[in-house]
Design an enzyme around this catalytic site. Structure first.
Site, PDB file in Angstrom:
ATOM      1  N   LYS A  34      32.524  42.722  36.893  1.00  0.00           N
ATOM      2  CA  LYS A  34      31.254  41.981  36.841  1.00  0.00           C
ATOM      3  C   LYS A  34      30.431  42.165  38.108  1.00  0.00           C
ATOM      4  CE  LYS A  34      32.728  37.464  38.563  1.00  0.00           C
ATOM      5  NZ  LYS A  34      31.998  37.580  39.821  1.00  0.00           N
ATOM      6  N   THR A  35      31.094  42.262  39.279  1.00  0.00           N
ATOM      7  CA  THR A  35      30.342  42.469  40.519  1.00  0.00           C
ATOM      8  C   THR A  35      29.658  43.833  40.489  1.00  0.00           C
ATOM      9  OG1 THR A  35      31.920  41.088  41.724  1.00  0.00           O
ATOM     10  CG2 THR A  35      30.482  42.492  43.048  1.00  0.00           C
ATOM     11  N   ASP A 218      25.721  34.489  39.215  1.00  0.00           N
ATOM     12  CA  ASP A 218      27.135  34.862  39.113  1.00  0.00           C
ATOM     13  C   ASP A 218      27.978  33.623  38.815  1.00  0.00           C
ATOM     14  OD1 ASP A 218      29.435  36.369  39.298  1.00  0.00           O
ATOM     15  OD2 ASP A 218      29.459  36.454  41.492  1.00  0.00           O
ATOM     16  N   GLU A 219      29.174  33.823  38.230  1.00  0.00           N
ATOM     17  CA  GLU A 219      30.165  32.752  38.016  1.00  0.00           C
ATOM     18  C   GLU A 219      29.539  31.527  37.339  1.00  0.00           C
ATOM     19  OE1 GLU A 219      33.150  33.437  38.430  1.00  0.00           O
ATOM     20  OE2 GLU A 219      33.538  34.644  40.196  1.00  0.00           O
ATOM     21  N   GLN A 249      37.759  31.169  33.103  1.00  0.00           N
ATOM     22  CA  GLN A 249      37.958  31.095  34.551  1.00  0.00           C
ATOM     23  C   GLN A 249      37.320  29.836  35.141  1.00  0.00           C
ATOM     24  OE1 GLN A 249      38.042  34.819  36.968  1.00  0.00           O
ATOM     25  NE2 GLN A 249      37.141  35.744  35.149  1.00  0.00           N
ATOM     26  N   ARG A 590      45.032  37.699  39.331  1.00  0.00           N
ATOM     27  CA  ARG A 590      44.757  38.147  40.712  1.00  0.00           C
ATOM     28  C   ARG A 590      45.636  39.346  41.046  1.00  0.00           C
ATOM     29  NH1 ARG A 590      40.375  36.870  40.502  1.00  0.00           N
ATOM     30  NH2 ARG A 590      40.959  36.313  38.378  1.00  0.00           N
TER      31      ARG A 590
END
Length: 625
Positions: A34-35, A218-219, A249, A590
């Site tokens: 996504k980044t 974002d997020e 998330q 992670r």
């Protein structure tokens, strides 16, 4: 140029980057790039759609994420973008420019109170109302949640809460008055007053809306009510909105996050939806574990559910081990780390814990095994007493209204100004604390010390913003600060003096860069736990919540037991139980290559041995172990 910007994107990522002309929401799973999509979207807008970089606003949640996005864009465009920011940093910029429009006592030099400053102020207020200071944390939490919900009157909102929460209305009112009198804001105020400004003053709102052509967020699953309001105010009638997020998330509902904001964004902006489900981080076996646990979340979001998959043919190393107790579990982790360190650096490994008490056994074992480790939390550099003392002096010189800074420095070093004198000084406050000092009747000894203090502060008032290093070095000499340290901290005075030396290095570099002191303070106050992670070669020990957005080749998840993970508190409600599953999903994803799970049959609690049950998650994923 277009081919260069789109190079390396899969078909779904490419579609998201090229989408143009109406709002878009991208459901982006863990490790799905996504980044990369966000940064290449910005590059695409600049190079293919001729949008000027300073007309694009990208908002995220941590300084680390904002810096990473900015660095990637610089590499692609050789242009440093101006408006890649966290929510809070962006709101600071809005308020620095336009706070005068609120017609309050604040000015653009306002300071930002950290948690300890806020709690100290609340404790002082509780004393005024003859209440227990141990209520400060609860009072602060209630005030914070009221601001995050954005009520036109947070006092009326708190007063309408069930008893005893309603009794904090008077505390909240006094707290806000004291903040304003100090020309200070707490963390929540930054967004609260920015939203008040943009919602209440149409000309200011239009100015900020017209400053940007495109807004990227974002997020999105981590946004709360007031952050959603901010986005709506900035967007106005614009259709150039792009948001990414992942319902699975969302792990911060306990501090106000609303995963339902995803649905609101799609509904209220008429946004198209796309999905990114291809994972580039973890191996298949790790993804299977994550998908298995999170698939049991029961909610109305089935159409938003992402099934992560990978082209990575490697199975990855996944291992589970049951232990007798916490010490034997920690020894196993230490031995496993020693074994893995033959092919990995220590900084390739992280231990993600559900509760902070779990670090104690790990630390004691790691010290015996000589394994370098870093606890990502604890007392940071800028929270150390000697650093807070000197930064409080600089803060107070910049803003003599700052009550928290004044009360920290007035007797550091000692000036014999006791509780009674301080009470009189508070009563004489009109414009600032220097005026209050002048107008208060003091003993001859106190007056002499107070006059020297006032002269010192005023002598540096015109220099601190642009020359903080020179002011610091002058203060150390004027105050005899090193003598103060040697007197107050005999056992570790040398270490503390070295800390002051390090602060002087930081401020000297700041001065040479031409960066103002106020901006430096903002950067440090708005830093998250992730921003504290250094580059030293050590195993990182941090909470699962602090690990979101990060990744390591090897991850350990210890203490997988009922009552710890999932936590006992989470088992009291369906929504909390489901959030705990999402937290497990975040933790497992992670890991890139190795995931090591463990549990203990017993743990010590209040000096007694308690038998522990294996976490339900271990039963659910047993066919993957």
């Amino acid at each position: 140029m277009k081919d260069l910007i789109l190079k390396g994107l899969n078909p779904q990522q490419k579609a998201a980057v090229e989408y143009f002309g109406s709002p878009l929401f991208v459901s982006a799973g863990a490790g799905s790039g996504k980044t990369k999509v966000l940064t290449q979207k910005i590059a695409y807008l600049v190079k293919e759609k001729d949008i000027r970089p300073n007309r694009i606003l990208a908002i995220t949640f941590t300084k680390k994420a904002a810096n990473e996005m900015a660095e990637r864009i610089v590499k692609m465009l050789t242009i440093k973008p101006k408006w890649i920011s966290t929510f809070h940093s962006f709101c600071v910029k809005v308020l620095r420019e336009d706070i005068h429009m609120l017609r309050r006592s604040f000015d653009r030099r306002f300071v930002i109170y950290d948690t300890s400053d806020s709690l100290k102020l609340i404790k002082d207020i509780l004393k005024r109302f003859s209440r227990e200071t141990k209520e400060a944390d609860e009072a602060r939490d209630i005030i914070s949640k009221a601001k995050q919900s954005f009520r036109s009157s947070i006092f009326d909102h708190i007063a309408a809460l069930p008893y005893p929460a309603s009794t904090y209305a008077e505390v909240a009112e006094e707290y806000q008055k004291d903040l304003e009198r100090s020309n200070a804001m707490d963390y929540d105020d930054l967004i609260y007053f920015a939203v008040e400004l943009l919602s209440g003053y149409p000309e200011t709102r239009t100015k900020w809306q017209e400053r940007f052509d495109h807004l990227l967020i974002d997020e999105f699953q981590d946004t709360n009510d007031i952050q959603f309001s901010l986005i709506k105010l900035l967007a106005g009638k614009s259709k150039n909105l792009f948001a990414v997020g992942d319902f699975f998330q969302c792990i911060y509902t306990w501090r106000g996050s609303r995963p339902s904001n995803i649905e609101r964004f799609i509904r209220e902006f008429g946004a198209k939806e796309m999905k990114l489900e291809k994972n580039y981080r973890s191996t298949k076996r790790i993804l299977d574990i994550a998908n298995t646990v999170v698939s049991k979340v029961e909610c109305g979001w089935t159409d938003k559910a992402l099934e992560l998959h990978t082209d990575n043919k490697e199975e990855g190393d996944v291992e589970y081990k049951k232990h007798a107790d916490a010490i034997s579990e920690s020894v196993w982790i230490a031995e496993k780390i020693r074994q893995l360190s033959r092919n990995n650096t220590y900084s390739d490994m992280a231990i993600l814990i559900r509760m902070t008490f779990l670090s104690r056994a790990l630390e004691s074992v790691f010290m015996r095994h000589h394994i370098p480790y870093t606890i990502v939390s604890g007392v940071g550099f800028y929270q150390r007493a000697e650093i807070k003392d000197l930064l409080s002096y600089l803060r107070f010189i910049a803003n003599p209204k700052d009550a928290a800074a004044f009360e920290r420095v007035i007797n550091t070093p000692g000036r014999s100004i006791g509780k009674k004198a301080l009470s009189n000084i508070r009563q004489n406050f009109r414009n600032d604390w220097l005026q209050a000092l002048r107008d208060t009747k003091l003993t001859a000894k106190q007056r002499l010390a107070a006059d020297v203090f006032v002269k010192t502060v005023e002598g540096y008032s015109n220099s601190v913003e642009d020359a903080p290093y020179k002011v610091l070095m002058g203060l150390i000499n004027d105050l005899g600060y090193f003598s103060h340290i040697e007197k107050e901290y005999k056992e570790d005075s040398e270490d503390r003096i070295e800390n002051v030396s390090e602060l002087s290095n930081v401020l000297q570099a700041l001065e040479e860069e031409g960066k103002p002191f106020s901006e430096f303070m903002e950067d440090n106050l708005l830093a998250s736990e992730q921003d504290k992670i250094g580059k030293e070669d050590s195993v990182k020990i941090l909470t699962l919540h602090a690990a979101k957005g990060l990744e390591w080749p090897v991850v350990f998840l210890p203490a997988l037991e009922e009552g710890i993970f999932p936590s006992a508190r989470s088992l009291t409600s369906q929504s909390a139980t489901e959030e705990e599953r999402r937290l497990f999903y975040v933790g497992t994803t992670r890991a890139k290559e190795g995931l090591y799970l463990s549990s203990a049959e017993s743990r010590m609690k209040f000096g007694q041995t308690s038998c522990m049950m294996k976490s339900r998650y271990l039963h659910e994923i047993k066919h993957h172990l």
